[in-house]
Motif scaffolding. Structure first.
Motif, short mmCIF file in Angstrom:
data_model
loop_
_atom_site.label_atom_id
_atom_site.label_comp_id
_atom_site.label_asym_id
_atom_site.label_seq_id
_atom_site.Cartn_x
_atom_site.Cartn_y
_atom_site.Cartn_z
N ALA B 219 -25.27 -38.50 61.04
CA ALA B 219 -26.62 -39.19 62.42
C ALA B 219 -26.59 -38.52 63.58
N PHE B 220 -25.88 -38.61 64.27
CA PHE B 220 -25.95 -38.06 65.43
C PHE B 220 -26.13 -36.46 65.44
N GLY B 221 -25.09 -36.08 64.97
CA GLY B 221 -26.09 -34.62 64.68
C GLY B 221 -26.79 -34.22 64.60
N ILE B 222 -27.93 -35.36 62.59
CA ILE B 222 -29.31 -34.57 62.99
C ILE B 222 -30.47 -34.76 64.03
N SER B 223 -29.88 -36.04 64.88
CA SER B 223 -30.55 -36.43 66.18
C SER B 223 -30.48 -34.71 67.17
N GLY B 224 -29.03 -34.44 67.14
CA GLY B 224 -29.51 -33.93 68.18
C GLY B 224 -29.97 -32.84 67.51
N ALA B 225 -29.63 -31.92 66.05
CA ALA B 225 -30.85 -31.02 65.79
C ALA B 225 -32.41 -31.26 65.40
N ILE B 226 -32.72 -32.53 65.35
CA ILE B 226 -33.79 -32.53 66.02
C ILE B 226 -34.37 -32.46 67.48
N CYS B 227 -33.53 -32.85 67.82
CA CYS B 227 -33.94 -32.67 69.29
C CYS B 227 -34.10 -30.85 70.42
N GLY B 228 -32.82 -30.19 69.10
CA GLY B 228 -33.12 -29.09 69.36
C GLY B 228 -34.23 -28.70 69.04
N VAL B 229 -35.06 -28.86 68.56
CA VAL B 229 -36.75 -27.57 67.99
C VAL B 229 -37.26 -28.53 68.80
N ALA B 230 -37.37 -29.97 69.83
CA ALA B 230 -38.72 -30.24 70.73
C ALA B 230 -37.84 -29.29 71.80
N GLY B 231 -36.87 -29.07 72.21
CA GLY B 231 -36.66 -27.92 73.23
C GLY B 231 -37.06 -26.60 72.78
N PHE B 232 -37.37 -25.96 71.29
CA PHE B 232 -37.30 -24.54 71.23
C PHE B 232 -39.22 -24.77 71.55
N LEU B 233 -39.74 -26.07 71.55
CA LEU B 233 -41.18 -26.05 71.53
C LEU B 233 -41.57 -26.24 73.51
#
Lengths: 307, 337
Positions: B219-233
């Motif tokens: 869950a922590f990893g998935i959370s980080g991955a989604i947060c990375g998408v926000a960083g990309f934007l």
């Protein structure tokens, strides 16, 4: 290897470590006894530095400023505890983090309102502005030596207070079982205010000592606060002894690492890589140390709860 | 109450869907960038909500994954601009790496942090995010302290053009909807049940035979991955990449958004992000206005010190409105909701 530089950097590391200890001691006391995570501890460090700047300007004497700053930060700490933090003791850690995060925003703006956005500088006290020759060729600023001595005295005072006095006995008892201490008729609320004020005064002491050798500015406490967190996580939350050991460890590794890592890496890789990687790696070193220690001892080096 | 809540959330999502149209119609393009920021932070806050709200893991370091995601774009741009590696500007590549790299980082950081509990976890996630912050400050090559200005944005060829603010906005909107849908499916799946169960009683789950550590870590990893998408934007929105976005204060802001909106609810973080940025944008003006009404002088100053109101406001929200905006919509007020 340049021995004089090494000794000099070791002393610098010792000085940083002792300053960190003063901050971490307050944090770890407050956590150990009240079970409170206080992000705003760095703000008290900042307030101490600003008080020192103002009192030095008013009285023209750094020593008088020290005498005035300590009770002033103690008072600020006590007021913060009574007005705001008291209601947070029985909340979960997330609430405490958020509320003290709000306190940081408040303190930063308050300082900006009172002292203005520009940084201040505090002149070195006259009698400590020279340098001492500790050994042939080893010249060290006397102010930094004074920091080391004053911090050691403060650490010793803290040890004496906690281990040898009645109030220290109550503090230790409060840390192991606060309901029981309260049931035995000790005024726990007052004890908590005292402890928090004491922690605030220690943070203020660190701030005022750091003031002449750094810029007094808004947010100066925040980065130091993270280092203090690393210190108490490594040392074991709630343990003053652990905080002392790990503060010195962190201070030394950070300072000596920054000074010598470029040379060490340069010995293994080419210079271009060393120039690029060394500063980044040096600033990461203490966090890597934390990761390694936690991988083996998740409770830190000295866990307060288990003896 | 449920009707009001669903209606309100539907209205917010609908209103967000037409922002560029309205903003262009009234000729105020500024609103497009403000609301893009809201969507970006809504994605970041939603990712944090997965671990914080559903999993009960108080991560104080999510700004790091936001920063990693934006540095994917920044570093890609740097090599495209300086070394002539045109492929490094490919938007699909950026998006993929902005998922994978922050996700891997979160797995690594989580693997160590999740061995600990409570305050230790808060402080360790905080410390690791500071570590990455200093790491990027030390990387002089990619701007270090000064950051990188992006002259070219992520390149999606003929599919879309991120230089057009409206297209970027709808990309962010689409990604937000996708993230919300993914999270909805995730938290209601067997996996999500275990993560939520580990929040309320981990020992019992372990006794039943679930290796909760692994579930929480994923869950922590998935959370980080989604947060990375926000960083990309975020990098494409601000056309700038810097370490300041990784500073720990922003991790705090993200937590505030989640709590402000309502922890452990699907749309809470969206409401929180919108509310937070609205406050940030309009509280200064509001304070100036109030100052004028009560007849104060030099009211410009009042607006400047809005955080002096914002900080205590935050404390009050924590103390008296734990359910956040979503909790208010459900009619729950008070601390133990």
């Amino acid at each position: 290897m340049n021995w004089i530089l090494l000794i000099e950097q070791t002393l610098n590391g010792l000085q940083l470590g002792l300053l960190l200890f003063l901050l971490a001691a307050g944090l770890t006391l407050v956590f150990g006894i009240m079970d409170l995570v206080n992000l705003a501890h760095g703000s008290l460090y900042m307030v101490g530095a600003y008080f020192a700047a103002t009192f030095t300007a008013w009285t023209g004497s750094f020593v008088l400023a020290v005498v005035l700053t300590l009770p002033a930060t103690l008072l600020v700490g006590a007021v913060v505890e009574i007005v705001c933090l008291r209601t947070l003791y029985d909340r979960d850690h997330l609430d405490q983090v958020l509320a003290t995060f709000g306190l940081i925003l408040f303190f930063n703006e308050l300082v900006r309102l009172v002292w203005g956005p520009a940084g201040l500088s505090v002149p070195l006290p006259e009698f400590l502005s020279s340098s001492l020759e500790l050994a042939p060729g080893l010249i060290y600023p006397s102010y930094r030596l004074a920091i080391i001595i004053a911090s050691l005295l403060a650490a010793f005072f803290l040890y004496w207070l906690v281990a040898r006095t009645r109030i220290g006995m109550l503090i230790r008892a409060g840390a192991s079982n606060r309901e029981m201490v309260g049931a035995l008729g000790v005024n726990i609320r007052f004890l908590f205010t005292i402890v928090f004020g004491l922690g605030a005064a220690l943070a203020g002491l660190a701030g005022l000592m750091a003031a002449p050798i750094s810029t007094v500015e808004i947010g100066m406490g925040e980065n130091v606060l993270i280092l203090a967190f690393v210190v108490i996580v490594i040392g074991g939350i709630g343990s003053i002894r652990g905080a002392f050991v790990s503060a010195l460890l962190i201070g030394l590794i950070d300072t000596v690492g920054r000074a010598f890592l470029p040379d060490v890496i340069g010995g293994f890789f080419d210079d271009e890589f060393a120039d690029a990687a060394a500063p980044a790696l040096a600033s990461m070193s203490i966090y890597l140390l934390m990761a390694v220690i936690l991988a083996f001892r998740p409770e830190g080096l000295f866990s307060a709860r288990n003896g | 109450m449920q009707m009001i809540r669903v209606g309100f959330i539907g209205l917010v999502m609908l209103a967000l869907a037409v922002v560029p149209v309205v903003a262009n119609a009234i000729d105020e393009p500024f609103y497009v960038s403000l609301f893009t920021r809201m969507l970006v932070l809504a994605i970041a806050a939603s990712s944090l909500n997965l671990v914080l709200g559903y999993g009960g893991m108080v991560s104080f370091g999510h700004a790091a994954y936001l920063g990693l995601g934006s540095y994917v774009v920044g570093i890609g741009f740097y090599h495209a601009a300086n070394d002539g590696m045109d492929w490094a500007l490919n938007g699909w590549l950026h998006l993929a790496l902005a998922v994978v790299i922050p996700g891997m980082a979160a797995l690594l950081i989580g693997a160590i942090s999740l061995r600990t509990r409570g305050v230790y976890f808060i402080m360790i996630t905080l410390a690791f995010s500071q570590m990455l912050y200093y790491f990027f400050i030390g990387l002089e090559r990619y701007g270090g302290d000064d950051g990188l200005s992006l002259w070219y944005l992520s390149d999606f060829g003929d599919v879309m053009d991120l230089n057009d603010d409206s297209q970027l906005y709808y990309l962010a909107y689409g990604l937000l909807v996708l993230v919300l849908f993914t999270l909805y499916r995730l938290v209601n799946s067997r996996f999500g049940m275990v993560v939520r169960g580990a929040k309320s009683n981990e020992r019992r789950l372990m006794a039943v035979g679930f290796p909760t550590y692994r579930y929480r870590l994923v869950a922590f990893g998935i959370s980080g991955a989604i947060c990375g998408v926000a960083g990309f934007l975020m990098a494409n929105q601000s056309e700038f990449v810097s370490t300041s976005e990784m500073h720990w204060v922003h991790s705090g802001d993200l937590i505030v958004m989640v709590v402000l909106g309502g922890m452990g609810t699907l749309f809470g973080p969206v409401l929180g992000a919108v509310g937070f940025l609205m406050l940030e944008q309009y509280l200064p003006e509001l304070m100036e206005g109030v100052c004028h009404i009560i007849g104060g002088e030099s009211c410009g100053i009042a607006g400047e010190y809005w955080k002096m109101v914002f900080g205590p406001l935050l404390i009050l929200i924590v103390l008296f409105a734990r359910g956040g905006i979503d909790g208010l919509l459900q009619g729950k007020v008070g601390r133990n909701v």
